[in-house]
Design a protein around this motif. Structure first.
Motif, short mmCIF file in Angstrom:
data_model
loop_
_atom_site.label_atom_id
_atom_site.label_comp_id
_atom_site.label_asym_id
_atom_site.label_seq_id
_atom_site.Cartn_x
_atom_site.Cartn_y
_atom_site.Cartn_z
N ASN A 96 -8.20 -1.95 5.94
CA ASN A 96 -7.38 -2.00 4.73
C ASN A 96 -7.18 -0.63 4.12
O ASN A 96 -6.09 -0.32 3.60
N SER B 286 2.19 -5.30 7.56
CA SER B 286 2.57 -4.77 6.25
C SER B 286 3.55 -3.60 6.34
O SER B 286 4.40 -3.43 5.47
N GLN C 99 -3.33 -3.84 -1.63
CA GLN C 99 -4.32 -3.67 -0.57
C GLN C 99 -5.75 -3.73 -1.10
O GLN C 99 -6.63 -4.28 -0.45
N ALA D 48 1.38 -0.83 -3.57
CA ALA D 48 0.69 -0.85 -2.27
C ALA D 48 -0.82 -0.72 -2.47
O ALA D 48 -1.61 -1.46 -1.88
N PHE D 49 -1.24 0.24 -3.30
CA PHE D 49 -2.66 0.42 -3.57
C PHE D 49 -3.26 -0.82 -4.22
O PHE D 49 -4.35 -1.27 -3.86
N ARG E 13 4.14 2.90 -4.41
CA ARG E 13 2.80 3.29 -3.99
C ARG E 13 1.73 2.58 -4.83
O ARG E 13 0.70 2.16 -4.31
N ALA F 186 1.43 3.84 1.81
CA ALA F 186 1.80 4.59 0.61
C ALA F 186 2.46 5.93 0.92
O ALA F 186 3.34 6.38 0.17
N GLU G 136 -4.72 1.23 6.38
CA GLU G 136 -3.42 0.58 6.23
C GLU G 136 -2.75 0.97 4.92
O GLU G 136 -1.56 1.27 4.87
N CYS G 137 -3.54 1.02 3.85
CA CYS G 137 -3.01 1.35 2.53
C CYS G 137 -2.48 2.78 2.48
O CYS G 137 -1.40 3.05 1.95
#
Length: 582
Positions: A88, A253, A280, A276-277, A273, A96, A91-92
């Motif tokens: 994760n 994602s 996630q 997204a943060f 962003r 971003a 991925e994050c």
């Protein structure tokens, strides 16, 4: 005494679903005169950051998590926890700082239009085809998962449950569009978090407290650890966290329309962003919470495994069986938990319906309508949403034949979407790569992935020994062997010849990485052989790094080595000027 579902549980469950439908009806009514497709698909790019963050959470946190992660932890142990955490985080960061900025700069609605802009229409349509195939499979699984839970808890026929879940998704997604999807997701986030907290609190209490849970976990050989084994047959290791789960997560994602579309509903890259943060982080927290719930389940059944004694018929039934027993004395809570499972499913499937409509509507509108008015076009789009939802519903019935939800999703996301992630990454980082390289790279990696899966089917991995299960505390179960009530669970292996050591033994979590790196490698090699593109002919917004900053491309590598040669020839100033100009 067999646990029963109270009237209050049904009322709570019905209220939650009615709220979802009403949100769709409300936004459908508000936008009844609006013929903007941008408003229907990306909510006019004016959505609230918090709302989109919640939507990103529940889109990632699919209904399969409710069944798969607690059950997987119960039977295999919590080894997946480290993979989820690292996966994760990676991925994050990639979302971003790589994918979201490019999508936003180009003002995309369908992220697969990027492939047309960067390469050509053939590459785009191939990517769309692969993405649609996986999304149909994934959405079918997410309709099936809560339907299975509903059938175990209430006794309702599973086919009726599937029809019910699919019907709800089709109604509110078709009517309300993306605004309905996002704001329904906010409500569903509250339901899911509330349900998760209820399971943890009452589950720990039912197991006799956190100390008892921990003691049973230790005695049952289920201590959370990090496996540093370099044997690639094992799915949950230190290495699979970085090279398996992180890339597999990005296949959904980063290049999955149904999640990436969320980040396009806010007005700026910075807001995207943040979403997204937020999405996630909350997703990782809930994933870990459900791994912990798996340990709580084990503590509850540490001495009397329901599968061994025949209380359930298949592993996927364990979690709904557990919550039915756990909440039988708390009217309304069981209804909330079932609603939470349905909420996760409805959110994911509604996202799938809206995203697949966004991908296909332009081409299908041209095919079936000639010079449509804006109103005709938006009505066709809503009808297309309904048709796609019905297709997902049909696939939900086929998903009943899937043996392992976790393994199937991870394996096929890697095989099908790994090449797509690879070609997006190739396009965003390499200015010289061309359409021939992109297309051949995707085709080759897809073939290799399918070949590995077929080989694994014929030569399955050696049976994996899971932590033991016990029945020594059962009161109405007779042990007919001399194991003292201990049963060691062994993975199922087909009746085949002796298994050779080969690539076929590779864990499915690595399929995505193989497809990803193979697509990039083949794509670059073919591009160099068939004539790399002129970097000046491409839009600078198509790349992660603008020309004025560092970029990963063939020209940059060539200039770098050329500068070394000239510096050795004592001509640094001339070459430095050349590099600066480049």
């Amino acid at each position: 005494m067999e646990a029963t579902v109270s009237v209050i549980d049904y009322i709570v469950f019905a209220i939650c679903l009615i709220v979802c439908v009403l949100i769709g009806v409300y936004y459908g009514y508000r936008s009844r005169n609006n013929t903007s497709k941008e408003d229907y698909f990306v909510a006019g790019r004016k959505m609230n950051v918090f709302a989109v963050g919640c939507s990103a959470l529940v889109s990632t946190f699919a209904a399969t998590v409710f069944l798969a992660y607690p059950n997987d932890t119960y039977f295999r142990g919590p080894g997946i926890w480290f993979c989820i955490t690292i996966g994760n985080i990676c991925e994050c960061l990639a979302l971003a700082f790589i994918f979201v900025p490019v999508y936003h700069r180009l003002k995309l609605t369908n992220i697969y239009d990027y492939l047309d802009m960067r390469f050509n229409a053939v590459v785009k349509y191939y990517g769309v085809l692969i993405q649609i195939m996986f999304t149909m499979f994934y959405m079918g699984v997410n309709i099936y998962a809560p339907s299975l839970a509903m059938s175990v808890i209430s006794g309702l026929n599973i086919n009726l449950s599937i029809f019910f879940v699919g019907g709800i998704c089709v109604i509110y997604t078709t009517i309300g569009g993306m605004k309905a999807v996002v704001w329904t997701d906010v409500f569903q986030t509250v339901v899911i978090i509330s349900g998760t907290i209820a399971i943890c609190v009452l589950g720990i209490s039912g197991a006799g407290g956190i100390d008892n849970v921990w003691n049973d976990v230790l005695e049952g050989q289920r201590r959370p650890t990090i496996n540093f084994s370099t044997d690639l047959k094992f799915p949950y290791t230190f290495w699979s966290a970085f090279f398996g789960f992180s890339i597999n997560g990005l296949t959904r994602s980063g290049v999955g329309q149904y999640i990436a579309q969320r980040y396009l509903t806010v007005k700026s890259v910075s807001e995207a962003r943040i979403t997204a943060f937020m999405g996630q982080f909350l997703s990782m927290t809930l994933f870990l919470a459900f791994i912990f719930i798996g340990l709580i389940m084990y503590a509850n059944y540490a001495g009397c495994d329901p599968l061994t004694v025949g209380s359930i018929e298949k592993k996927e039934q364990l979690f709904p069986f557990y919550i039915k027993e756990l909440f039988q004395d708390y009217p309304g809570v069981l209804g909330l938990l079932v609603a939470a499972m349905f909420s996760a499913s409805i959110s994911t499937v509604s996202s799938g319906i809206n995203s697949q409509t966004a991908i296909t509507h332009a081409e299908l509108t041209k095919l079936f309508l000639k010079d449509p008015t804006p109103k005709e076009s938006i009505l066709f789009t809503k009808a297309l949403s309904a048709v796609i939802g019905i297709i997902f519903l049909c696939i939900g019935f086929l998903a009943t034949y899937i043996e392992s939800i976790v393994d199937s999703v991870i394996t096929w996301s890697g095989i099908l979407l790994g090449p797509v992630l690879g070609v997006f990454t190739l396009g965003m980082f390499s200015r010289r790569s061309n359409s021939a390289g992109a297309m051949i790279g995707m085709v080759v990696s897809t073939i290799v992935g399918v070949w590995l899966k077929i080989g694994n089917t014929n030569y399955p991995r050696s049976p994996s020994v899971s932590p033991p299960l016990f029945t020594d505390r059962c009161t109405n179960f007779t042990v007919e062997d001399d194991t003292g009530g201990m049963f060691v669970t062994v993975g199922k292996v087909n009746d085949v010849q002796e298994i050779p050591v080969s690539l076929y033994q590779l864990s499915g979590v690595y399929y995505g990485s193989i497809a990803f790196f193979l697509t990039i490698t083949v794509g670059m090699l073919v591009s160099m052989c068939t004539g790399p593109l002129d970097p000046d002919s491409l839009n600078d917004d198509l790349f992660v790094f603008p020309r004025r900053s560092i970029s990963f491309n063939f020209e940059g590598v060539s200039n770098y080595f050329r500068s070394i040669h000239h510096q050795s020839s004592r001509k640094p100033n001339v070459e430095l000027t050349s590099v600066q100009k480049t």
